[in-house]
Design a protein around this motif. Structure first.
Motif, PDB file in Angstrom:
ATOM      1  N   LEU A 102      42.365  16.864  44.159  1.00 22.08           N
ATOM      2  CA  LEU A 102      42.137  15.419  44.127  1.00 22.08           C
ATOM      3  C   LEU A 102      41.192  15.057  42.996  1.00 22.08           C
ATOM      4  O   LEU A 102      41.429  14.101  42.245  1.00 22.08           O
ATOM      5  N   ASP A 103      40.123  15.814  42.842  1.00 20.49           N
ATOM      6  CA  ASP A 103      39.151  15.538  41.783  1.00 20.49           C
ATOM      7  C   ASP A 103      39.785  15.662  40.402  1.00 20.49           C
ATOM      8  O   ASP A 103      39.434  14.916  39.475  1.00 20.49           O
ATOM      9  N   TRP A 104      40.711  16.602  40.257  1.00 23.16           N
ATOM     10  CA  TRP A 104      41.361  16.829  38.966  1.00 23.16           C
ATOM     11  C   TRP A 104      42.498  15.843  38.688  1.00 23.16           C
ATOM     12  O   TRP A 104      42.994  15.778  37.572  1.00 23.16           O
ATOM     13  N   GLY A 105      42.928  15.099  39.699  1.00 26.13           N
ATOM     14  CA  GLY A 105      44.064  14.215  39.515  1.00 26.13           C
ATOM     15  C   GLY A 105      45.395  14.909  39.722  1.00 26.13           C
ATOM     16  O   GLY A 105      46.449  14.365  39.368  1.00 26.13           O
ATOM     17  N   LEU A 106      45.364  16.099  40.324  1.00 24.92           N
ATOM     18  CA  LEU A 106      46.603  16.814  40.623  1.00 24.92           C
ATOM     19  C   LEU A 106      47.334  16.178  41.799  1.00 24.92           C
ATOM     20  O   LEU A 106      48.558  16.237  41.888  1.00 24.92           O
ATOM     21  N   VAL A 107      46.571  15.583  42.723  1.00 21.45           N
ATOM     22  CA  VAL A 107      47.159  14.882  43.862  1.00 21.45           C
ATOM     23  C   VAL A 107      46.599  13.469  43.928  1.00 21.45           C
ATOM     24  O   VAL A 107      45.534  13.169  43.383  1.00 21.45           O
TER      25      VAL A 107
END
Length: 272
Positions: A186-191
């Protein structure tokens, strides 16, 4: 409609279709011929059903505790094709095998929300990346684990991750093979979101519903623009957008959307 097509279960709920990878005893591997063929058939059926606006979004999840284990490691150990044999044959096996999945997913007209219910490993991670939106269970993790088995992402994972996360984080996932848990994803923007396991499908369906409430032909065209954006120039994208917009202005759904906005009411869309 409710239909079981082993190894992929397909169920409809209004304008949203649920695809469930249904090999829980094997942790839902995706490299077998039956799964590849089932995904291709599901894509073709979805494209057919999207034409009249009856199908607008797909949600993809896995049965059991895993989203997908990716490749069949036992088959790799045995050297079953495409994991063994002559190099030329193995290369062609990938082309005619698992690489058909990203090709199929790329031609899917409607958006897909991945409901990642558990580990998404190797080709299973890549399958989640092929979706347009992702919701992860708190028990999920993502692992581009190919190098840990002495192989490389054979189904487009390096390309997908670079496009989604950029070169720095993509390199970290591909070159280490390490797990990325749901919160880090979530932090990385993967989800797009993280949910408790018993709320995952509800959250994924709610996200799908936010897409499905919009005029379906506009959503499909918008997805097409997003899909092609990394590979075309701004000028080419603008030309395509202008042509699509000209078509969109002629639709009954566009007129209904404008009327609904001005009249402060929900729109009712038919796909025309």
């Amino acid at each position: 409609m409710s239909e079981t097509t082993a190894p992929l279960r397909v169920e409809d709920d209004g304008h949203v279709r649920l695809w469930t990878l249904d090999r829980p005893d094997q942790r839902n591997p995706v490299t077998g011929a039956d799964m590849i063929e089932a995904i291709e058939a599901a894509v073709d059926a979805a494209n057919d059903d999207a034409q009249d606006g009856s199908l607008r979004v797909v949600v993809l999840t896995g049965a059991g505790s895993a989203f997908s284990s990716g490749g069949d490691v036992k088959a790799m150990r045995r050297g079953d094709p495409p994991f063994g044999g002559p190099v030329s044959g193995s290369r062609e096996g990938y082309r005619r095998g698992v690489q058909r999945i990203p090709t199929a997913m790329a031609r899917l007209d409607v958006p897909v929300v991945a409901a990642v219910n558990g580990p998404a490993v190797g080709a299973g991670c890549d399958l989640a990346l092929m979706c347009d939106l992702r919701v992860a269970s708190t028990s999920a993790f993502f692992a581009e684990s190919f190098v840990q088995l002495g192989i490389v992402p054979g189904d487009g994972g390096a390309w997908l991750l670079s496009r989604l996360l950029g070169p720095t984080r993509a390199s970290e996932m591909v070159l280490t093979g390490d797990r990325v848990d749901a919160q880090q994803a979530l932090d990385w923007g993967l989800v797009n979101a993280v949910a408790e396991p018993d709320e995952l499908l509800e959250v994924a369906r709610a996200l799908a519903g936010r897409v499905a409430k919009n005029p379906p032909s506009a959503v499909r065209m918008a997805k097409s623009l997003l899909r092609d954006a990394p590979e075309v120039s701004l000028r080419a994208s603008l030309e395509t957008a202008a042509a699509m917009q000209a078509v969109a202005h002629t639709t009954a759904d566009h007129r209904e959307a404008v009327d609904a906005l001005l009249e402060r009411r929900p729109g009712t869309y038919t796909g025309r």
